[in-house]
Design a protein around this motif. Structure first.
Motif, PDB file in Angstrom:
ATOM      1  N   ALA A 143      -4.789  21.600  16.989  1.00 56.82           N
ATOM      2  CA  ALA A 143      -4.232  22.065  18.264  1.00 56.82           C
ATOM      3  C   ALA A 143      -3.913  20.897  19.196  1.00 56.82           C
ATOM      4  CB  ALA A 143      -5.200  23.034  18.924  1.00 56.82           C
ATOM      5  N   VAL A 144      -4.765  19.854  19.193  1.00 50.64           N
ATOM      6  CA  VAL A 144      -4.496  18.666  20.021  1.00 50.64           C
ATOM      7  C   VAL A 144      -3.211  17.998  19.553  1.00 50.64           C
ATOM      8  CG1 VAL A 144      -5.305  16.349  20.602  1.00 50.64           C
ATOM      9  CG2 VAL A 144      -6.907  18.261  20.650  1.00 50.64           C
ATOM     10  N   ARG A 145      -3.040  17.885  18.238  1.00 52.38           N
ATOM     11  CA  ARG A 145      -1.861  17.204  17.692  1.00 52.38           C
ATOM     12  C   ARG A 145      -0.587  18.005  17.903  1.00 52.38           C
ATOM     13  NH1 ARG A 145      -3.852  14.830  11.800  1.00 52.38           N
ATOM     14  NH2 ARG A 145      -5.120  13.121  12.610  1.00 52.38           N
ATOM     15  N   THR A 146      -0.640  19.327  17.669  1.00 56.38           N
ATOM     16  CA  THR A 146       0.558  20.156  17.757  1.00 56.38           C
ATOM     17  C   THR A 146       0.781  20.725  19.148  1.00 56.38           C
ATOM     18  OG1 THR A 146      -0.705  22.105  17.013  1.00 56.38           O
ATOM     19  CG2 THR A 146       0.415  20.797  15.328  1.00 56.38           C
ATOM     20  N   ARG A 147      -0.199  20.446  20.063  1.00 61.74           N
ATOM     21  CA  ARG A 147      -0.103  20.894  21.455  1.00 61.74           C
ATOM     22  C   ARG A 147       0.025  22.412  21.529  1.00 61.74           C
ATOM     23  NH1 ARG A 147       0.457  16.508  24.451  1.00 61.74           N
ATOM     24  NH2 ARG A 147       1.437  17.460  26.263  1.00 61.74           N
ATOM     25  N   GLN A 148      -0.906  23.075  20.852  1.00 58.85           N
ATOM     26  CA  GLN A 148      -0.967  24.526  20.866  1.00 58.85           C
ATOM     27  C   GLN A 148      -2.124  24.996  21.742  1.00 58.85           C
ATOM     28  OE1 GLN A 148      -0.579  24.765  16.314  1.00 58.85           O
ATOM     29  NE2 GLN A 148       0.123  26.780  16.997  1.00 58.85           N
ATOM     30  N   LYS A 149      -1.894  26.079  22.449  1.00 63.30           N
ATOM     31  CA  LYS A 149      -2.938  26.642  23.296  1.00 63.30           C
ATOM     32  C   LYS A 149      -4.015  27.302  22.429  1.00 63.30           C
ATOM     33  CE  LYS A 149       0.123  27.518  27.240  1.00 63.30           C
ATOM     34  NZ  LYS A 149       0.607  28.530  28.201  1.00 63.30           N
ATOM     35  N   LEU A 150      -5.202  27.408  23.003  1.00 65.19           N
ATOM     36  CA  LEU A 150      -6.337  27.999  22.297  1.00 65.19           C
ATOM     37  C   LEU A 150      -6.941  29.122  23.117  1.00 65.19           C
ATOM     38  CD1 LEU A 150      -8.242  24.722  21.284  1.00 65.19           C
ATOM     39  CD2 LEU A 150      -6.851  26.140  19.760  1.00 65.19           C
ATOM     40  N   GLU A 151      -7.479  30.101  22.398  1.00 65.14           N
ATOM     41  CA  GLU A 151      -8.380  31.063  23.022  1.00 65.14           C
ATOM     42  C   GLU A 151      -9.785  30.685  22.590  1.00 65.14           C
ATOM     43  OE1 GLU A 151      -7.768  35.547  23.395  1.00 65.14           O
ATOM     44  OE2 GLU A 151      -9.382  35.399  21.909  1.00 65.14           O
ATOM     45  N   VAL A 152     -10.576  30.203  23.536  1.00 63.99           N
ATOM     46  CA  VAL A 152     -11.918  29.691  23.243  1.00 63.99           C
ATOM     47  C   VAL A 152     -12.949  30.604  23.902  1.00 63.99           C
ATOM     48  CG1 VAL A 152     -13.500  27.750  23.506  1.00 63.99           C
ATOM     49  CG2 VAL A 152     -11.071  27.325  23.097  1.00 63.99           C
ATOM     50  N   THR A 153     -13.934  31.016  23.125  1.00 65.27           N
ATOM     51  CA  THR A 153     -15.006  31.858  23.663  1.00 65.27           C
ATOM     52  C   THR A 153     -16.249  31.015  23.885  1.00 65.27           C
ATOM     53  OG1 THR A 153     -14.145  33.792  22.495  1.00 65.27           O
ATOM     54  CG2 THR A 153     -16.409  33.910  23.307  1.00 65.27           C
TER      55      THR A 153
END
Length: 223
Positions: A143-153
């Motif tokens: 996600a850091v490399r592709t700059r994708q958002k995350l849903e983090v719990t």
């Protein structure tokens, strides 16, 4: 404040590479000098690269060295994940070999780890549950490399985040994020993530929400 939270606060203070007096650390965390001395010994024993001594001051160094090997962050991550995965396999011989390799790596770590529990990648002291976060590292890196958002719990509360940078602190991984839920920067401990999902939406740098902005924000809060 729980001791693990105080130790994490100390790591965040020391991470700028500057020399910090024990008295200043004690004031910042509202504990005694004796407690700070014990905390520094604990962090060094857990693998955090602490330099310094009583009466001089303390700082965190960046190098991760295993004589005669110099490991990069990616290599260290692969070692963490690989040992953990093999140790959990049904093959008793391989699982035993992973534990033996863990002990050998512990034996050559340059820090004084005499008071830390044995088993590299297994029992992590003082952040004893850090191994739980290893499963999230590959997706966080992606996600850091592709700059994708995350849903983090975290603590059963889902939050939408932009992952900006992964950091390694002596067996403890943290991730710098811009949290869209709280509209603020955060530095989350990977071992405290209970669920993580990569979202299809991408993000771009926005003023006030980028990694350089985080560093500026941290410098201002440190002054």
């Amino acid at each position: 404040m729980r001791r693990a939270d105080r130790l994490m606060q100390l790591v965040q203070i020391l991470r700028d590479g500057s020399l910090h007096r024990a008295s200043d650390l004690a004031n910042a965390t509202d504990v005694s000098l004796r407690t700070i001395y014990r905390d520094m010994e604990t962090l060094a024993a857990s693998g955090v690269p602490i330099e310094g001594a009583r009466g001089i001051g303390y700082r965190v160094t960046a190098a991760i060295t295993l004589p005669p090997l110099n490991l990069t962050m990616t290599e260290m991550e692969a070692l963490h994940i690989g040992l953990r995965a093999v140790a959990q396999s049904d093959d008793k011989e391989l699982s035993s070999a992973a534990a033996a390799l863990s002990a050998k790596i512990d034996a050559v770590m340059p820090e004084d780890r005499s008071r830390a529990p044995a088993g590299y990648g297994f029992a992590i002291y003082p952040f004893a549950d850090a191994a739980r976060g290893f499963q999230h590292l590959p997706r966080l890196r992606q996600a850091v490399r592709t700059r994708q958002k995350l849903e983090v719990t975290l603590q059963d509360k889902p939050r939408i985040m932009r992952p900006l940078q992964l950091d390694y602190w002596g067996r403890l991984w943290t991730c710098v994020v811009w949290c869209e839920t709280t509209d603020a920067f955060d530095e989350i401990r990977v071992d405290q993530i209970t669920a993580l999902k990569i979202l299809p939406s991408l993000f771009v740098d926005e003023r006030g929400k980028s990694l350089p902005d985080f560093h500026k924000h941290r410098q201002l809060s440190d002054t």
